[in-house]
Design a protein around this motif. Structure first.
Motif, PDB file in Angstrom:
ATOM      1  N   SER A 124       0.818  -1.211   0.000  1.00 35.41           N
ATOM      2  CA  SER A 124       0.000   0.000   0.000  1.00 35.41           C
ATOM      3  C   SER A 124       0.856   1.267   0.000  1.00 35.41           C
ATOM      4  CB  SER A 124      -0.954  -0.003   1.196  1.00 35.41           C
ATOM      5  OG  SER A 124      -0.253  -0.118   2.418  1.00 35.41           O
ATOM      6  N   PHE A 125       1.970   1.265   0.731  1.00 36.59           N
ATOM      7  CA  PHE A 125       2.843   2.433   0.714  1.00 36.59           C
ATOM      8  C   PHE A 125       3.583   2.556  -0.616  1.00 36.59           C
ATOM      9  CE2 PHE A 125       2.289   2.750   5.321  1.00 36.59           C
ATOM     10  CZ  PHE A 125       2.242   4.126   5.470  1.00 36.59           C
ATOM     11  N   GLN A 126       3.777   1.441  -1.315  1.00 36.23           N
ATOM     12  CA  GLN A 126       4.343   1.532  -2.659  1.00 36.23           C
ATOM     13  C   GLN A 126       3.404   2.317  -3.567  1.00 36.23           C
ATOM     14  OE1 GLN A 126       5.163  -2.189  -4.913  1.00 36.23           O
ATOM     15  NE2 GLN A 126       4.422  -1.024  -6.661  1.00 36.23           N
ATOM     16  N   LEU A 127       2.107   2.025  -3.500  1.00 37.19           N
ATOM     17  CA  LEU A 127       1.128   2.756  -4.311  1.00 37.19           C
ATOM     18  C   LEU A 127       1.100   4.227  -3.917  1.00 37.19           C
ATOM     19  CD1 LEU A 127      -1.850   0.211  -4.433  1.00 37.19           C
ATOM     20  CD2 LEU A 127      -0.040   0.563  -6.117  1.00 37.19           C
ATOM     21  N   LEU A 128       1.220   4.500  -2.611  1.00 40.86           N
ATOM     22  CA  LEU A 128       1.270   5.889  -2.161  1.00 40.86           C
ATOM     23  C   LEU A 128       2.487   6.605  -2.755  1.00 40.86           C
ATOM     24  CD1 LEU A 128       0.541   7.356   1.301  1.00 40.86           C
ATOM     25  CD2 LEU A 128       2.799   7.748   0.335  1.00 40.86           C
ATOM     26  N   GLY A 129       3.651   5.944  -2.710  1.00 39.68           N
ATOM     27  CA  GLY A 129       4.860   6.544  -3.260  1.00 39.68           C
ATOM     28  C   GLY A 129       4.743   6.796  -4.755  1.00 39.68           C
ATOM     29  N   MET A 130       4.115   5.870  -5.483  1.00 39.71           N
ATOM     30  CA  MET A 130       3.923   6.064  -6.923  1.00 39.71           C
ATOM     31  C   MET A 130       2.987   7.237  -7.193  1.00 39.71           C
ATOM     32  SD  MET A 130       3.645   2.088  -8.193  1.00 39.71           S
ATOM     33  CE  MET A 130       3.493   2.499  -9.946  1.00 39.71           C
ATOM     34  N   ALA A 131       1.947   7.391  -6.360  1.00 35.11           N
ATOM     35  CA  ALA A 131       1.022   8.515  -6.534  1.00 35.11           C
ATOM     36  C   ALA A 131       1.719   9.843  -6.239  1.00 35.11           C
ATOM     37  CB  ALA A 131      -0.188   8.334  -5.625  1.00 35.11           C
ATOM     38  N   MET A 154       2.644   8.935 -10.820  1.00 36.19           N
ATOM     39  CA  MET A 154       2.444   7.748 -11.634  1.00 36.19           C
ATOM     40  C   MET A 154       1.028   7.191 -11.518  1.00 36.19           C
ATOM     41  SD  MET A 154       5.975   5.629 -10.984  1.00 36.19           S
ATOM     42  CE  MET A 154       7.572   6.342 -11.307  1.00 36.19           C
ATOM     43  N   LEU A 155       0.353   7.491 -10.429  1.00 33.14           N
ATOM     44  CA  LEU A 155      -1.012   7.037 -10.178  1.00 33.14           C
ATOM     45  C   LEU A 155      -1.861   8.239  -9.773  1.00 33.14           C
ATOM     46  CD1 LEU A 155      -0.360   3.785  -8.082  1.00 33.14           C
ATOM     47  CD2 LEU A 155      -1.035   3.908 -10.489  1.00 33.14           C
ATOM     48  N   PHE A 188      -4.065  14.083 -10.922  1.00 33.06           N
ATOM     49  CA  PHE A 188      -2.699  13.627 -10.689  1.00 33.06           C
ATOM     50  C   PHE A 188      -1.901  14.798 -10.124  1.00 33.06           C
ATOM     51  CE2 PHE A 188      -4.257  10.637 -13.730  1.00 33.06           C
ATOM     52  CZ  PHE A 188      -3.561   9.460 -13.534  1.00 33.06           C
ATOM     53  N   SER A 189      -0.977  14.506  -9.240  1.00 35.06           N
ATOM     54  CA  SER A 189      -0.098  15.553  -8.720  1.00 35.06           C
ATOM     55  C   SER A 189       1.206  14.929  -8.245  1.00 35.06           C
ATOM     56  CB  SER A 189      -0.766  16.305  -7.557  1.00 35.06           C
ATOM     57  OG  SER A 189      -1.035  15.430  -6.483  1.00 35.06           O
ATOM     58  N   THR A 190       2.277  15.722  -8.304  1.00 39.54           N
ATOM     59  CA  THR A 190       3.580  15.279  -7.817  1.00 39.54           C
ATOM     60  C   THR A 190       3.900  16.035  -6.540  1.00 39.54           C
ATOM     61  OG1 THR A 190       4.358  14.843 -10.062  1.00 39.54           O
ATOM     62  CG2 THR A 190       6.034  15.078  -8.344  1.00 39.54           C
ATOM     63  N   LYS A 191       4.287  15.316  -5.512  1.00 39.08           N
ATOM     64  CA  LYS A 191       4.577  15.935  -4.223  1.00 39.08           C
ATOM     65  C   LYS A 191       5.687  16.974  -4.400  1.00 39.08           C
ATOM     66  CE  LYS A 191       4.808  14.374   0.570  1.00 39.08           C
ATOM     67  NZ  LYS A 191       6.058  14.892   1.109  1.00 39.08           N
ATOM     68  N   SER A 192       5.440  18.173  -3.929  1.00 38.49           N
ATOM     69  CA  SER A 192       6.315  19.302  -4.237  1.00 38.49           C
ATOM     70  C   SER A 192       7.699  19.201  -3.611  1.00 38.49           C
ATOM     71  CB  SER A 192       5.649  20.604  -3.778  1.00 38.49           C
ATOM     72  OG  SER A 192       5.404  20.567  -2.378  1.00 38.49           O
TER      73      SER A 192
END
Length: 484
Positions: A324-331, A335-336, A464-468
């Protein structure tokens, strides 16, 4: 393991915001707004790794059935050297180089680009979900000897659903609970085998350990069982953003967990094969409970069954946390869809947890060996990309800051990857046609899924957004090289 605190390499002060080397040097300081959530310390992290990889000797019985005592014992020792040690070392270096959630997805993206980073995330997430589907199966295989009704039918289905729901809720409640629960479960799961060791001393027959018959070895079952029980060291990297002081905590935890895992396999096998007559056909899931009854009676058998149940709980929550944290990191990397990056009030990725739990339920009704074979096949492809990323980053950016660095040069980095890569090819070659077709079909879905997700992003169908505050892993190294 040797730690190196390398100085931050900064070619241009103006580049500090995008410099991956600085980001890596800062290590745990990359979490920023996540400081309000309690981080995982070294002891819980050791047991989380223990459960990502092992969880105790439950599930190793098939190695004796497939190859006999001698090859089973040698296998867990040799495989630990040629597979577990290199994977743990690479995880320590890369995990401290990129101390953020997403782990190996970030490594591959930084070395090979976002497309292949997504493919890495897809095969490893799918492999992890398949792996997690094993634990309800193992749990019920042990329990069915005491409760025969759980062997099949509606009672087994209800048990799978209830168990999955309870353990999913544990993951929802936060990493601190998961980490300390894994510690308590790990101690309880290993204690009965220590008691079995003392009880078995008068009954030990060392000659049993050397029984081998190469003509009757089931090599596919043997290798799959060893491989499954000694892999997934890299899974903890997807939680690096939740670790307290990852630059030092992660490598130490991997080292201690490696010792715990290997001893936790070999010691029970020495007891089980040395204290009772070796009948290979009896060595299948749950046989350690029968050995406990032979040596100590019903009370010890009950303890082993309880330890198995709790061990499977520990493996389930550890694996689901990683997935689940892998999906969080991809988001967080865009990527997600951003819904995967949203956290519950406990700091856990709710959407990722629900997705992972759904996959577990769908796959929990396959047999043990089918699950192991499919999971291993997908996992192998993910590991090949990790090895390539590790070597490429060593070759292109040898001076980049790495809080932990394997004390070898570029040639040594390549040599470290050769034995596990050869093992991967053997595992792939031994897969059945059914497993190959299913696994390759799953990988093709990933190849098509990434362009589809990019299409939805361009059409703005999802947010979609990339963590700043994350570094630009695709451009920073190249910029440093140009300035230099």
């Amino acid at each position: 393991m040797k730690h190196r605190n390398l100085p931050i390499r900064q070619s241009n002060p103006k580049m500090s915001d995008n410099n991956v080397a600085e980001y890596v040097g800062l290590g745990e300081g990359s979490s920023h707004d996540l400081n309000k959530y309690q981080k995982v310390s070294i002891i819980p992290l050791v047991f989380l790794i223990f459960y990502e990889v092992s969880g105790g000797p439950f599930g190793v019985e098939d190695s004796v059935q497939a190859a006999g005592p001698l090859l089973a014992l040698l296998g867990f020792l040799v495989f630990a050297i040629i597979w577990s040690v290199p994977e743990a070392l690479i995880t320590a270096e890369m995990g401290t180089m990129f101390p953020e959630n997403g782990g190996y997805v970030v490594w591959v993206s930084s070395a090979l680009g976002p497309y292949w980073g997504f493919q890495q995330g897809w095969v490893k997430w799918l492999s992890g979900v398949i792996d997690n589907a094993l634990y309800p199966v193992l749990f019920l295989d042990y329990l069915k000897s005491a409760i025969p009704a759980l062997e099949s039918g509606l009672p087994r289905t209800i048990a799978v659903l209830v168990l999955t729901a309870i353990l999913t809720y544990m993951n929802y409640r936060g990493m601190t609970i998961v980490g300390w629960a894994a510690t308590l479960l790990g101690v309880f799961s290993l204690l009965p085998f220590i008691f079995m060791g003392f009880i078995a001393i008068p009954e030990l027959n060392p000659s049993n350990w050397f029984v081998v018959n190469l003509e009757t070895v089931n090599w596919t079952m043997y290798l799959n069982t060893l491989f499954w029980n000694l892999n997934y060291w890299d899974s903890i990297s997807t939680l690096a953003g939740e670790v307290e002081n990852p630059g030092t905590t992660l490598p130490k935890s991997l080292f201690y967990a490696l010792i715990l895992v290997v001893v936790g396999y070999i010691f029970p096998l020495l007891i089980g094969t040395g204290a009772v007559p070796v009948e290979r056909e009896l060595w299948s899931d749950g046989y350690f409970a029968d050995i406990a009854k032979m040596l100590g009676g019903v009370w010890l058998r009950t303890w082993v069954l309880a330890a198995s149940a709790l061990s499977n709980m520990g493996m389930f929550v550890a694996e689901m946390s990683s997935d689940s944290f892998q999906l969080l990191g991809m988001a967080e990397r865009g990527m997600l869809p951003s819904i995967f990056a949203k956290r519950s009030r406990y700091g856990t990725p709710l959407t990722g947890i629900l997705f992972s739990a759904s996959g577990v339920i769908l796959l929990s009704f396959l047999s043990f060996q089918e699950i192991v074979a499919a999971e291993n096949y997908l996992y192998c492809f993910g590991m090949i990309m990790e090895f390539i990323a590790f070597v490429k980053l060593r070759m292109k950016h040898p001076a980049a800051s790495r809080p932990f660095k394997i004390p070898v040069g570029t040639v040594g980095a390549i040599l470290i990857c050769i034995p596990p890569t050869l093992l991967i090819f053997v595992v792939l070659a031994l897969a059945t046609p059914k497993v190959m077709v299913i696994s390759i079909a799953a990988m093709i879905i990933g190849l098509l899924l990434q362009p589809c997700i990019e299409y939805t992003k361009n059409k703005r169908w999802f947010n979609f957004s990339t963590k700043s505050d994350l570094p630009d892993i695709h451009n920073a190294y190249d910029q440093c090289s140009i300035v230099a």
